[in-house]
Each structure stands twice: as structure tokens, then as C-alpha cells.
Design an enzyme around this catalytic site. Sequence first.
Site, PDB file in Angstrom:
ATOM      1  N   ASN A  43       0.834  -1.190   0.000  1.00  0.00           N
ATOM      2  CA  ASN A  43       0.000   0.000   0.000  1.00  0.00           C
ATOM      3  C   ASN A  43       0.877   1.251   0.000  1.00  0.00           C
ATOM      4  OD1 ASN A  43       0.561  -0.848   2.759  1.00  0.00           O
ATOM      5  ND2 ASN A  43      -0.911   0.680   3.474  1.00  0.00           N
ATOM      6  N   GLU A  45       0.153   5.198   0.740  1.00  0.00           N
ATOM      7  CA  GLU A  45      -0.787   6.238   1.158  1.00  0.00           C
ATOM      8  C   GLU A  45      -0.386   7.592   0.573  1.00  0.00           C
ATOM      9  OE1 GLU A  45      -2.052   4.268   5.435  1.00  0.00           O
ATOM     10  OE2 GLU A  45      -0.837   6.080   5.442  1.00  0.00           O
ATOM     11  N   CYS A  54      -3.848   0.495  -2.891  1.00  0.00           N
ATOM     12  CA  CYS A  54      -3.834  -0.720  -2.084  1.00  0.00           C
ATOM     13  C   CYS A  54      -2.737  -1.666  -2.549  1.00  0.00           C
ATOM     14  CB  CYS A  54      -5.177  -1.433  -2.183  1.00  0.00           C
ATOM     15  SG  CYS A  54      -6.564  -0.510  -1.493  1.00  0.00           S
ATOM     16  N   GLU A  56      -2.930  -4.903  -3.060  1.00  0.00           N
ATOM     17  CA  GLU A  56      -3.405  -5.824  -4.093  1.00  0.00           C
ATOM     18  C   GLU A  56      -3.374  -5.163  -5.467  1.00  0.00           C
ATOM     19  OE1 GLU A  56      -5.800  -6.611  -0.269  1.00  0.00           O
ATOM     20  OE2 GLU A  56      -4.964  -4.890  -1.334  1.00  0.00           O
ATOM     21  N   CYS A  87     -10.200  -4.829   0.192  1.00  0.00           N
ATOM     22  CA  CYS A  87     -11.340  -3.919   0.112  1.00  0.00           C
ATOM     23  C   CYS A  87     -12.203  -4.305  -1.094  1.00  0.00           C
ATOM     24  CB  CYS A  87     -10.866  -2.472   0.002  1.00  0.00           C
ATOM     25  SG  CYS A  87     -10.141  -2.045  -1.606  1.00  0.00           S
ATOM     26  N   CYS A  90     -10.515  -3.797  -4.516  1.00  0.00           N
ATOM     27  CA  CYS A  90      -9.470  -4.791  -4.801  1.00  0.00           C
ATOM     28  C   CYS A  90     -10.069  -6.165  -5.073  1.00  0.00           C
ATOM     29  CB  CYS A  90      -8.452  -4.844  -3.671  1.00  0.00           C
ATOM     30  SG  CYS A  90      -7.346  -3.410  -3.712  1.00  0.00           S
TER      31      CYS A  90
END
Length: 134
Positions: A43, A45, A54, A56, A87, A90
Amino acid sequence: MSRTQDLIDAAAAVREHAHAPYSGFKVGAAVLSTGGTIHRGCNVENAAYPEGTCAEAGAIAAMIAAGDDAIAEVAVIADSPLPVSPCGGCRQKLAEFSAPDIVVTLATTDGKVLHTTVGELLPGVFSQDYMERS
């Protein structure tokens, strides 16, 4: 060592490179392509929160950039009390490049593991079948 353990180890290693200065919640993901290559993502940010990426999604992007186009297995790891689930976005991204029976291993840094499938994670997947008339 098993293929699944190799994926968990790859996800754990790339997790250390996550850029998570705001939440401190580092996630690593590894996808095994049908061509046999492990692709990793973590990830990333951003101060503008919705603009983060993310783990994934990063692993899938690395797979596509490398010229592979289908997923054979997935592993995701985070330092959480329970295995962390992808999520919704993803889940849809994983379904784009996976058959419903593709195994997804969710793990924690302290060794908890949950095995599921892409189809179990997203039973109502939006697929290209909906666009056949387009």
C-alpha cells in the site's frame, strides 16, 4: 516450502516497503501469475487519502506491467488481529484477472491464516458478461 508459503513470504517482505505514514497500517500482497512469476505490491498512502493505492492493486499492476495477465494464487498480509480482507475495489480487481476458484490466502504478521477464494470474496462480481450487448 509450499507455493502458498512463498507467496506469504513475498507479501511479508514487500509489506516492509509500504508507504503508510498516516495510518501506520502496512499491507503487502503477492500474486502468482499463471506464467509462474510472483508479483508484489504494497500500500502507498497519500496525504489526499482517496489517492492512495492498495497492496493488491499494486501487485496486479506489477503483474500487468511484466506482461502477465492472469492470476493463479494470491496472498495478502498485514499486522492485524485477524487476517485482513481486500477492500471491495481490490476484490473486483482480483476478479478481473482470476477465476472464481483462485485461492486467496489472508495472513497476519503473527501467523494467523485464512484461506478463501476470489469467488467467495466477491460472489456478485461485475464481469464482462454484463457488457455483451455493448
